[in-house]
Design an enzyme around this catalytic site. Sequence first.
Site, PDB file in Angstrom:
ATOM      1  N   GLY A   1      55.978  29.480  20.309  1.00 12.89           N
ATOM      2  CA  GLY A   1      55.483  28.709  20.855  1.00 12.89           C
ATOM      3  C   GLY A   1      56.478  27.606  21.232  1.00 12.89           C
ATOM      4  O   GLY A   1      55.974  26.449  21.527  1.00 12.89           O
TER       5      GLY A   1
ATOM      6  N   CYS B   1      28.616  41.499  36.581  1.00 16.17           N
ATOM      7  CA  CYS B   1      29.617  41.761  38.105  1.00 16.17           C
ATOM      8  C   CYS B   1      28.477  42.730  38.643  1.00 16.17           C
ATOM      9  O   CYS B   1      28.268  43.230  39.017  1.00 16.17           O
ATOM     10  CB  CYS B   1      31.107  42.303  38.335  1.00 16.17           C
ATOM     11  SG  CYS B   1      31.964  43.069  38.874  1.00 16.17           S
TER      12      CYS B   1
ATOM     13  N   CYS C   1      30.510  46.212  39.738  1.00 12.57           N
ATOM     14  CA  CYS C   1      30.421  47.112  38.356  1.00 12.57           C
ATOM     15  C   CYS C   1      29.549  47.122  37.216  1.00 12.57           C
ATOM     16  O   CYS C   1      29.041  48.202  35.962  1.00 12.57           O
ATOM     17  CB  CYS C   1      31.030  47.374  37.309  1.00 12.57           C
ATOM     18  SG  CYS C   1      32.123  46.105  36.144  1.00 12.57           S
TER      19      CYS C   1
ATOM     20  N   CYS D   1      34.522  40.909  39.354  1.00 10.55           N
ATOM     21  CA  CYS D   1      35.234  40.819  37.983  1.00 10.55           C
ATOM     22  C   CYS D   1      36.565  40.868  38.439  1.00 10.55           C
ATOM     23  O   CYS D   1      37.366  40.563  40.088  1.00 10.55           O
ATOM     24  CB  CYS D   1      35.667  42.327  37.643  1.00 10.55           C
ATOM     25  SG  CYS D   1      34.397  42.753  36.254  1.00 10.55           S
TER      26      CYS D   1
ATOM     27  N   CYS E   1      37.420  46.589  36.958  1.00 10.32           N
ATOM     28  CA  CYS E   1      36.238  46.852  37.519  1.00 10.32           C
ATOM     29  C   CYS E   1      36.568  48.369  37.975  1.00 10.32           C
ATOM     30  O   CYS E   1      35.726  49.079  38.326  1.00 10.32           O
ATOM     31  CB  CYS E   1      36.030  46.107  38.722  1.00 10.32           C
ATOM     32  SG  CYS E   1      34.657  45.997  39.066  1.00 10.32           S
TER      33      CYS E   1
END
Lengths: 189, 288
Positions: free
Chosen positions: B29, B238, B241, B263, B269
């Site tokens: 980090g 979606c 899909c 998506c 997808c």
Amino acid sequence: MKADAMSGGFADAPIEAAHGFRAILGALSCPGAIVTVAGAAPPPPLSPAAGLAALVLFDGTTPVCLTGAHDSAAVRDWIGFHTGAPLVGPGQAMFALGDWVSLQPVTRFAIGTPEYPDRAATLIVEMDSLDNSGALLRGPGIGGTVRLSLPDIAAFQANRALFPLGFDTFLTCGGRLAGVPRSTIVEAG
Amino acid sequence: MSDYNFAYLDEQTKRMIRRALLKAVAVPGYQVPFASREMPMPYGWGTGGVQVTAACLTPEDTLKVIDQGADDTTNAVSIRKFFQRTAGVAVTERTSEASVIQTRHRIPETPLTEGQILVYQVPIPEPLRFLEPRETETRRMHALEEYGLMHVKLYEDIAKNGAIATSYAYPVKVEGRYVMDPSPIPKFDNPKLSGTPALQLFGAGREQRIYAIPPHTQVISLDFEDYPFEATKAPHPCDLCGDDGSYLDEVITDDAGGRMFVCSDTDHCESRRAAGHRGRMSPKENAA
């Protein structure tokens, strides 16, 4: 300088350095994992794994401290020829290379500053043996716990207590290498 | 054979980036400064991610590049071609087949696995930058772990909007120490940052910073007890899909208010459609 200082480097530097770095990155990001590396044939007592780390990471901008038996003419020549790294004392070193006993006291090495913890030394510790036994490691990079044959437990605990300061360590033995970043929490067996 | 060095960058530059990457992994980090190079693309097009990828690639790697989840958008296509040409690596659009994935602002829907490396392109690496413009000050705030200002910002969100309105580049805390900008990924993706078995590397080219999240590292999205973090998405399935669990893009389809949700992860997808899943607006002939 002897002629054999010029041998034992990379034959194909970009590719071998890429392979070497991925192994080193894998070792440091998964502490306790022991990776096998190849590509360097340094003069003894420098191990092939430590030699590879030197070829991958050292250059003219990285002051290096050699300790103990590693501070020999053969090793100095080899590192000088292949990496161009300046050899310095412990206080100025970005990298330190030697066995655990000769590196003592490890508190000599840079641990970074609160504003720049990255300005810390990396120790490359040559080991007589390296396996997944002994000290218990956990922390970032470790799913659960893992064992690693650290040369000392108290020194790594003291180093972890400095986090985010502290030195980072690679343990090398023959052609094998393991990483112990300062973030790793170490417990006795 | 290419006239470029392997993966474009010279060896001296790669060594410098590699050393920065190792320090980034050792201090999860924390933003490690590095000497970012001019790349043959403008800043803002992923020069940081490209340099990190170049320093990590080996000839045996299979590279996937996504831009907002899509493999077929300009930024993804050009970076993929760049590495095909300069490193000769294999490329793929399948998340599961890739060993290195460079991403702009998404984490793939398919869970990442051990050994994979996810490289993020980062525009502004400093999470405190819009609260405190001085680098000397933000650096000291990180050193002192002084992150109160970030909570004030999230609190002001609640005071103004009734909820934490920050929806992307949502700040996280890594291993209980450094507050980090996860790059402008939607906060829907934030939970995937934590505990993944893959290595996550972040490169900011213009800002000259590299940071990292090692595998199995705890990453927590900042929040309050009474306003807990929420991974939000558009409340639809979606339209191609039918998946109701993936992150969606809204696409305007006409000038009469028509819209569809698809998506954002094109590989996800397409894999689902290939497996027979259908959504509200799937072509009829495919549904047969």
